[in-house]
Structure formats: structure tokens, C-alpha cells
Scaffold this motif. Structure first.
Motif, PDB file in Angstrom:
ATOM      1  N   ASP A  82       0.862  -1.178   0.000  1.00 48.53           N
ATOM      2  CA  ASP A  82       0.000   0.000   0.000  1.00 48.53           C
ATOM      3  C   ASP A  82       0.903   1.234   0.000  1.00 48.53           C
ATOM      4  OD1 ASP A  82      -2.312   1.498   0.032  1.00 48.53           O
ATOM      5  OD2 ASP A  82      -2.578   1.387   2.205  1.00 48.53           O
ATOM      6  N   LYS A  83       0.341   2.372  -0.390  1.00 45.82           N
ATOM      7  CA  LYS A  83       1.190   3.546  -0.606  1.00 45.82           C
ATOM      8  C   LYS A  83       1.269   4.474   0.607  1.00 45.82           C
ATOM      9  CE  LYS A  83      -0.978   4.492  -4.391  1.00 45.82           C
ATOM     10  NZ  LYS A  83      -1.456   5.085  -5.659  1.00 45.82           N
ATOM     11  N   HIS A 216       3.370   4.388  13.593  1.00 46.77           N
ATOM     12  CA  HIS A 216       2.918   5.751  13.868  1.00 46.77           C
ATOM     13  C   HIS A 216       2.020   6.247  12.734  1.00 46.77           C
ATOM     14  CE1 HIS A 216       6.104   6.993  17.087  1.00 46.77           C
ATOM     15  NE2 HIS A 216       5.657   5.756  17.257  1.00 46.77           N
ATOM     16  N   GLY A 217       2.261   5.758  11.531  1.00 44.98           N
ATOM     17  CA  GLY A 217       1.423   6.149  10.406  1.00 44.98           C
ATOM     18  C   GLY A 217      -0.022   5.710  10.577  1.00 44.98           C
ATOM     19  N   ASN A 245       7.955  11.115  12.994  1.00 46.51           N
ATOM     20  CA  ASN A 245       6.597  11.589  12.714  1.00 46.51           C
ATOM     21  C   ASN A 245       6.565  12.581  11.555  1.00 46.51           C
ATOM     22  OD1 ASN A 245       5.548   9.959  14.690  1.00 46.51           O
ATOM     23  ND2 ASN A 245       5.471  11.571  16.255  1.00 46.51           N
ATOM     24  N   ASP A 246       7.610  13.383  11.425  1.00 44.85           N
ATOM     25  CA  ASP A 246       7.687  14.274  10.266  1.00 44.85           C
ATOM     26  C   ASP A 246       7.722  13.461   8.973  1.00 44.85           C
ATOM     27  OD1 ASP A 246       7.672  16.479  11.895  1.00 44.85           O
ATOM     28  OD2 ASP A 246       9.821  16.917  11.701  1.00 44.85           O
ATOM     29  N   THR A 247       8.423  12.346   9.020  1.00 45.06           N
ATOM     30  CA  THR A 247       8.492  11.481   7.841  1.00 45.06           C
ATOM     31  C   THR A 247       7.128  10.875   7.540  1.00 45.06           C
ATOM     32  OG1 THR A 247      10.759  10.963   8.500  1.00 45.06           O
ATOM     33  CG2 THR A 247       9.772   9.558   6.811  1.00 45.06           C
ATOM     34  N   VAL A 248       6.426  10.451   8.590  1.00 50.36           N
ATOM     35  CA  VAL A 248       5.068   9.938   8.394  1.00 50.36           C
ATOM     36  C   VAL A 248       4.204  10.989   7.706  1.00 50.36           C
ATOM     37  CG1 VAL A 248       2.935   9.293   9.600  1.00 50.36           C
ATOM     38  CG2 VAL A 248       5.129   8.324  10.334  1.00 50.36           C
ATOM     39  N   SER A 249       4.304  12.233   8.179  1.00 47.35           N
ATOM     40  CA  SER A 249       3.479  13.299   7.602  1.00 47.35           C
ATOM     41  C   SER A 249       3.778  13.500   6.136  1.00 47.35           C
ATOM     42  CB  SER A 249       3.713  14.615   8.367  1.00 47.35           C
ATOM     43  OG  SER A 249       3.362  14.460   9.713  1.00 47.35           O
ATOM     44  N   LEU A 250       5.069  13.456   5.796  1.00 45.68           N
ATOM     45  CA  LEU A 250       5.453  13.657   4.379  1.00 45.68           C
ATOM     46  C   LEU A 250       4.930  12.523   3.503  1.00 45.68           C
ATOM     47  CD1 LEU A 250       9.120  14.884   4.899  1.00 45.68           C
ATOM     48  CD2 LEU A 250       7.222  16.229   3.948  1.00 45.68           C
ATOM     49  N   ILE A 251       5.037  11.312   3.994  1.00 42.75           N
ATOM     50  CA  ILE A 251       4.590  10.148   3.193  1.00 42.75           C
ATOM     51  C   ILE A 251       3.071  10.122   3.080  1.00 42.75           C
ATOM     52  CG2 ILE A 251       4.525   7.634   3.055  1.00 42.75           C
ATOM     53  CD1 ILE A 251       7.243   7.615   4.513  1.00 42.75           C
ATOM     54  N   ASN A 252       2.387  10.409   4.171  1.00 42.57           N
ATOM     55  CA  ASN A 252       0.931  10.279   4.160  1.00 42.57           C
ATOM     56  C   ASN A 252       0.211  11.530   3.677  1.00 42.57           C
ATOM     57  OD1 ASN A 252       1.006   7.663   5.011  1.00 42.57           O
ATOM     58  ND2 ASN A 252       0.484   8.071   7.139  1.00 42.57           N
ATOM     59  N   ALA A 253       0.960  12.599   3.372  1.00 50.29           N
ATOM     60  CA  ALA A 253       0.324  13.797   2.842  1.00 50.29           C
ATOM     61  C   ALA A 253      -0.380  13.454   1.532  1.00 50.29           C
ATOM     62  CB  ALA A 253       1.370  14.877   2.624  1.00 50.29           C
ATOM     63  N   PRO A 254      -1.486  14.122   1.230  1.00 52.53           N
ATOM     64  CA  PRO A 254      -2.180  13.825  -0.023  1.00 52.53           C
ATOM     65  C   PRO A 254      -1.277  14.091  -1.211  1.00 52.53           C
ATOM     66  CG  PRO A 254      -3.516  15.223   1.414  1.00 52.53           C
ATOM     67  CD  PRO A 254      -2.149  15.155   2.016  1.00 52.53           C
ATOM     68  N   HIS A 255      -1.298  13.160  -2.146  1.00 50.13           N
ATOM     69  CA  HIS A 255      -0.513  13.308  -3.370  1.00 50.13           C
ATOM     70  C   HIS A 255      -1.468  13.470  -4.531  1.00 50.13           C
ATOM     71  CE1 HIS A 255       3.108  12.186  -1.226  1.00 50.13           C
ATOM     72  NE2 HIS A 255       2.469  11.158  -0.733  1.00 50.13           N
TER      73      HIS A 255
END
Ligand SMILES: [Mn+2]
Length: 258
Positions: A82-83, A216-217, A245-255
Motif C-alpha cells: 500500500d502507498k 505511527h502512520g 513523525n515528520d516522515t510519516v506526515s510527508l509520506i501520508n500527505a495527499p498526493h
């Protein structure tokens, strides 16, 4: 559409799971015997992973698992994560594990499902079939009863997941290991990490942070690592909760583009 596990009750997001009280399932004689998934599913998944690797014994456990493995092979392997942070972390843990076990990275292919599709869409099945994998890992995708993952005779498919699914709600001919029946429900990244961890001594160093990232994601950036979840304090200290958590936010941000 994915169906999320029934304990995924977080109101903020369908991907957000809430860890319930641990007290309710602490009363059994073997309270954690099947956590984070059924033991036989985890063992089957380990044997499955070893089957097409070129394993070099690095530990007693690894050697024992190797004995259990009926065959080894070096063939094209497809990872379909999953993405989101959990799915991608799960995929990265698995990819690194396979490489550590001797599978050349050139034989590992990753396929990302188009936005709005799921793995069962005919177009995705066709695309995955064209990649000619002998082994397919489907990670964190949710599951349902379906045709085989790819239209390739004798391929092997392993589903690693934590979304709610009944025993028969998996693609035809696939194997699966799921955390969905073992509350508190682990994430796909953590389940993948715990499956792979005994297979090579470098996995902890390389992949523990990915297990934290994925968890955390899905379970929240303030997630408390309390039993039966493993103690990841050393990972949080080393990488810091903020950076993870910053990394989680970047990955899970809407693309918008995928
Ligand atoms: Mn997940």
C-alpha cells in the motif's frame, strides 16, 4: 474498497487505529500466544520467505528455519505495498530482508497500485502479471475473495495485512498472515518486521525504525509502545519521535499525482 478492522475506531481517519485497553484480553492462559498474528501463520510466512532466498545461516534460529524450508530459489519477486507509511514501511522491511537473505535486488520488483484501484482490478492484475513474478507479496492492501493475484501458473502469493478479513477472504491460491484477529491489532509494518526479525541479525538495525514509522502512520504519532507491542524506546531515542513523525506526515500527505 478496503475494510478496516473493527477495532479501527479512530474518528479522525479511517486509516487511524486506536489501541484498546489491554486488560480485556489479559485473562487467558496464553494471553499473547497468537500476537501479533496466529503463530502458525507467522511460521508459514517465515518459511515462505526463506523458500526463494539464498540463505546463509547467521544464527541458530535462521538455521532452524532454513531446515524447515523445503526449497530455495532465486526468481523474480514482486512486492505490492500500500502507498501509505505503513504499507511502504512494510514493503521496505521485506525488500531489505530478501536482499539480506541473498536475493539479488535486481530480482525484486515493486508495483504500486494506481490511485483509486485495488489489487483485484483487472488492469492491476494484468500489470502485475506482465512483470512475470514467481513470488508476490501483497502488503497492507486489505483483502477479499478473488482470483489468484496474478495469472501465472505456479506462482506463490503471500498476503501480509491487518485489515479485517475472514479466513476465506483472500485471493485464490494465496497464503496469508494477518494481525486482524489478534488485538491489539499490530500494523502491517510491525507484523512484517516481527516476521522478518529472526531471519537475519541485521534486520533490527536496518528495519526497526521502519516498523515504528509504519506504526505511527496507522496508529498515531503519539502511539505508546506498551506490551504486547515491543519496546521501541531505543529507536525513538535514536531517530527521535519528531523526525519519525515528520516522515510519516510527508509520506501520508495527499498526493495529487499518484
Ligand atoms: Mn496499515
Amino acid at each position: 474498497m478496503k475494510r478496516l478492522a473493527s477495532s479501527f475506531t479512530g474518528p479522525q481517519s479511517p486509516k487511524r487505529a486506536r489501541i484498546g485497553s489491554l486488560a480485556s484480553d489479559d485473562s487467558g492462559e496464553t494471553p499473547r500466544a497468537n500476537w501479533p498474528a496466529k503463530k502458525e501463520e507467522i511460521e508459514a510466512a517465515r518459511r515462505f520467505i526463506l523458500e526463494w532466498s539464498d540463505p546463509k545461516p547467521h544464527s541458530e534460529l535462521f538455521a532452524r528455519l532454513l531446515i524447515l524450508s523445503s526449497a530455495t530459489a532465486k526468481t523474480r519477486t514482486l512486492i505490492v505495498p500500500d502507498k501509505d507509511a505503513d504499507g511502504l514501511a512494510s514493503g521496505s522491511i521485506l525488500q531489505q530482508t530478501l536482499v539480506l537473505l541473498g536475493l539479488p535486488s535486481s530480482l525484486i520488483i515493486t508495483h504500486l497500485i494506481q490511485r483509486g484501484n485495488n489489487i483485484h482490478d483487472p488492469s492491476e492484475r494484468t500489470a502485475m502479471t506482465k512483470l512475470s513474478p514467481s513470488y508476490v507479496f501483497v502488503l497492507d492492501q486489505g483483502s477479499r475473495r478473488s482470483l489468484p493475484v496474478v495469472d501465472i501458473p505456479n506462482h506463490r502469493a503471500l498476503i501480509i495485512d491487518h485489515h479485517q478479513a475472514a479466513e476465506d477472504e483472500f485471493p485464490s491460491g494465496s497464503q496469508h498472515v494477518t494481525a486482524c484477529n489478534s488485538p491489539p491489532i499490530a500494523t502491517s509494518a510491525l507484523l512484517t518486521y516481527l516476521i522478518c526479525h529472526p531471519l537475519h541479525p541485521a534486520i533490527e538495525e536496518q528495519c526497526a525504525w521502519l516498523a515504528v514509522l509504519g506504526t505511527h502512520g496507522d496508529l498515531g504519532t503519539n502511539f505508546k509502545w506498551q506490551p504486547p507491542f515491543p519496546d521501541m524506546g531505543h529507536v525513538l531515542k535514536r531517530y527521535t519521535r519528531k523526525r519519525l513523525n515528520d516522515t510519516v506526515s510527508l509520506i501520508n500527505a495527499p498526493h495529487s499525482s499518484i
